[in-house]
Design a protein around this motif. Structure first.
Motif, PDB file in Angstrom:
ATOM      1  N   GLY A  23      15.555 -35.247 -23.662  1.00 30.19           N
ATOM      2  CA  GLY A  23      15.201 -35.420 -22.452  1.00 30.19           C
ATOM      3  C   GLY A  23      15.629 -34.146 -21.552  1.00 30.19           C
ATOM      4  N   HIS A  24      16.677 -33.555 -21.879  1.00 32.50           N
ATOM      5  CA  HIS A  24      17.270 -32.320 -21.226  1.00 32.50           C
ATOM      6  C   HIS A  24      17.000 -31.251 -21.952  1.00 32.50           C
ATOM      7  CE1 HIS A  24      19.365 -34.894 -18.412  1.00 32.50           C
ATOM      8  NE2 HIS A  24      19.318 -35.937 -19.447  1.00 32.50           N
ATOM      9  N   THR A  63      21.517 -35.315 -26.368  1.00 34.49           N
ATOM     10  CA  THR A  63      20.687 -34.520 -25.275  1.00 34.49           C
ATOM     11  C   THR A  63      19.185 -34.781 -24.909  1.00 34.49           C
ATOM     12  OG1 THR A  63      20.012 -32.683 -27.103  1.00 34.49           O
ATOM     13  CG2 THR A  63      22.256 -32.320 -25.820  1.00 34.49           C
ATOM     14  N   ASP A  67      14.449 -22.678 -13.914  1.00 36.82           N
ATOM     15  CA  ASP A  67      15.468 -23.483 -14.538  1.00 36.82           C
ATOM     16  C   ASP A  67      16.452 -22.637 -15.381  1.00 36.82           C
ATOM     17  OD1 ASP A  67      14.163 -25.827 -13.830  1.00 36.82           O
ATOM     18  OD2 ASP A  67      13.456 -26.170 -15.885  1.00 36.82           O
ATOM     19  N   ILE A 108      26.038 -30.910 -16.793  1.00 35.04           N
ATOM     20  CA  ILE A 108      24.728 -31.547 -16.240  1.00 35.04           C
ATOM     21  C   ILE A 108      24.953 -32.702 -15.113  1.00 35.04           C
ATOM     22  CG2 ILE A 108      22.531 -32.666 -16.425  1.00 35.04           C
ATOM     23  CD1 ILE A 108      22.106 -30.801 -18.968  1.00 35.04           C
ATOM     24  N   ASP A 150      17.354 -22.851  -7.941  1.00 35.92           N
ATOM     25  CA  ASP A 150      16.478 -23.328  -6.911  1.00 35.92           C
ATOM     26  C   ASP A 150      15.790 -22.632  -6.039  1.00 35.92           C
ATOM     27  OD1 ASP A 150      15.920 -26.379  -6.671  1.00 35.92           O
ATOM     28  OD2 ASP A 150      17.054 -26.008  -4.717  1.00 35.92           O
ATOM     29  N   ALA A 154      15.176 -27.643 -23.032  1.00 30.64           N
ATOM     30  CA  ALA A 154      14.240 -26.935 -22.442  1.00 30.64           C
ATOM     31  C   ALA A 154      13.659 -25.985 -23.799  1.00 30.64           C
ATOM     32  CB  ALA A 154      14.595 -26.223 -21.206  1.00 30.64           C
ATOM     33  N   ARG A 182      19.379 -27.264 -17.729  1.00 31.71           N
ATOM     34  CA  ARG A 182      18.612 -27.520 -18.960  1.00 31.71           C
ATOM     35  C   ARG A 182      19.334 -26.958 -20.129  1.00 31.71           C
ATOM     36  NH1 ARG A 182      15.075 -31.223 -19.114  1.00 31.71           N
ATOM     37  NH2 ARG A 182      13.531 -30.167 -20.227  1.00 31.71           N
ATOM     38  N   GLY A 203      24.477 -32.309 -11.196  1.00 28.12           N
ATOM     39  CA  GLY A 203      23.491 -33.026 -10.320  1.00 28.12           C
ATOM     40  C   GLY A 203      22.425 -32.074 -10.272  1.00 28.12           C
ATOM     41  N   SER A 204      21.813 -31.474 -11.026  1.00 27.81           N
ATOM     42  CA  SER A 204      20.596 -30.391 -10.852  1.00 27.81           C
ATOM     43  C   SER A 204      19.672 -30.647 -11.962  1.00 27.81           C
ATOM     44  CB  SER A 204      21.079 -29.068 -10.463  1.00 27.81           C
ATOM     45  OG  SER A 204      19.810 -28.454 -10.261  1.00 27.81           O
ATOM     46  N   LYS A 205      18.659 -30.786 -11.509  1.00 32.84           N
ATOM     47  CA  LYS A 205      17.347 -30.907 -12.604  1.00 32.84           C
ATOM     48  C   LYS A 205      17.019 -29.255 -13.149  1.00 32.84           C
ATOM     49  CE  LYS A 205      15.214 -35.298 -11.057  1.00 32.84           C
ATOM     50  NZ  LYS A 205      13.906 -35.950 -10.548  1.00 32.84           N
ATOM     51  N   ARG A 206      17.711 -28.498 -12.373  1.00 31.00           N
ATOM     52  CA  ARG A 206      17.452 -27.160 -12.910  1.00 31.00           C
ATOM     53  C   ARG A 206      18.289 -26.682 -13.968  1.00 31.00           C
ATOM     54  NH1 ARG A 206      12.575 -25.372 -11.201  1.00 31.00           N
ATOM     55  NH2 ARG A 206      12.319 -25.584  -8.906  1.00 31.00           N
TER      56      ARG A 206
END
Length: 272
Positions: free
Chosen positions: A209-210, A207, A149, A170, A144, A212, A179, A174-177
């Motif tokens: 939407g998650h 999975t 990511d 995930i 972050d 990368a 993937r 709790g992090s959008k980083r």
């Protein structure tokens, strides 16, 4: 969707030569490894001249760096080993940021002391998950800070073995980083074509939407790893299902020889 390959598929420790080989084999993107720049995969430091050489090689070849390998054993039973791995991961994350590489790939680890890709019975112990999760929290703080990511890959021998495990982690982080790197051949050990198709389809749905990055590795029914297109993975179905979820990222092949690479590039491009 961009077709890519592990840079380590090709011999050499000079970025210009390695990335030229990636391009000449028919790939537009690569998952880079600092070993291809004459360093350990997770080094103590990445000198500025090495960063410049990698960036120049990417520009000259036209091959984009979509990920950088930062794997270390996040569940090693020795805390000192984990601390050293995290220290080196920080170096890789900083290098990725300097190279504008969006993703650093990780290994969620194993209790096996000697091989981070080998199963150990203690992987099922809750303490193994707890140690890995603590490492992941620290890694995500670094990511972050540098705007990068992290990608985890469900792998049968590691702590995160399935799509469900990955989504559980995930949610906990709790992090959008955080993937997912989805490799169909790592979702099972032995399966016939129909079983493999069902397992992979369920993982893509779980999975969605998650993801990368997707990997293109194959597996024979008896369990041995195979070059993409030679085993039981239905890559046409894999790609179609990924597209249906809205995935438009890199599809990166590995587990093949340099000589096989041009044929795999043609195979995968033919499925797009």
């Amino acid at each position: 969707m961009q077709i890519g390959v592990f840079a380590k598929t090709f011999p050499g420790s000079e970025p210009a030569g390695v990335l030229a080989a990636v391009r000449d084999a028919g790939f537009a993107v690569t998952q880079f490894n600092l070993a291809c720049a004459g360093l350990p995969s997770t080094p103590d430091a990445v000198p500025d001249d090495v960063i410049r050489a990698i960036a120049a090689a990417s520009d000259a070849s036209g091959v984009a760096l979509v990920a950088l390998s930062g794997t270390y054993n996040m569940a090693h039973p020795d805390n000192a080993v984990r601390d050293d791995g995290l220290r080196r991961l920080k170096v890789v994350i900083e290098a990725a940021a300097k190279l504008s590489t969006p993703l650093v790939t990780l290994c969620t680890g194993t209790r096996n002391r000697d091989d981070q890709w080998a199963h150990h019975p203690d992987n099922a112990d809750p303490s193994a998950w707890a140690d890995m999760a603590r490492e992941m929290e620290k890694a995500l703080q670094l990511a972050d800070r540098h705007g990068v990511d992290l990608g985890i890959e469900p792998e049968q021998a590691n702590i995160v073995t399935s799509a469900q495990d990955a989504m559980q982690l995930i949610a906990k982080m709790g992090s959008k980083r955080l993937r997912i790197v989805l490799d169909p051949a790592n979702l099972f050990e032995q399966a016939d074509a129909a079983q493999a198709r069902a397992i992979v389809a369920a993982a893509i749905e779980t999975t969605a939407g998650h993801v990368a990055m997707a990997h293109a590795k194959d597996r024979f029914a008896h369990g041995c790893v195979a070059t993409a297109g030679q085993g039981v993975v239905d890559f046409a179905d894999f790609i179609a299902r990924l597209k249906a979820t809205g995935f438009d990222g890199p599809l990166v092949t590995h587990g093949l020889s340099a000589e096989e690479a041009p044929g795999v590039a043609r195979f995968l491009k033919g499925l797009l």
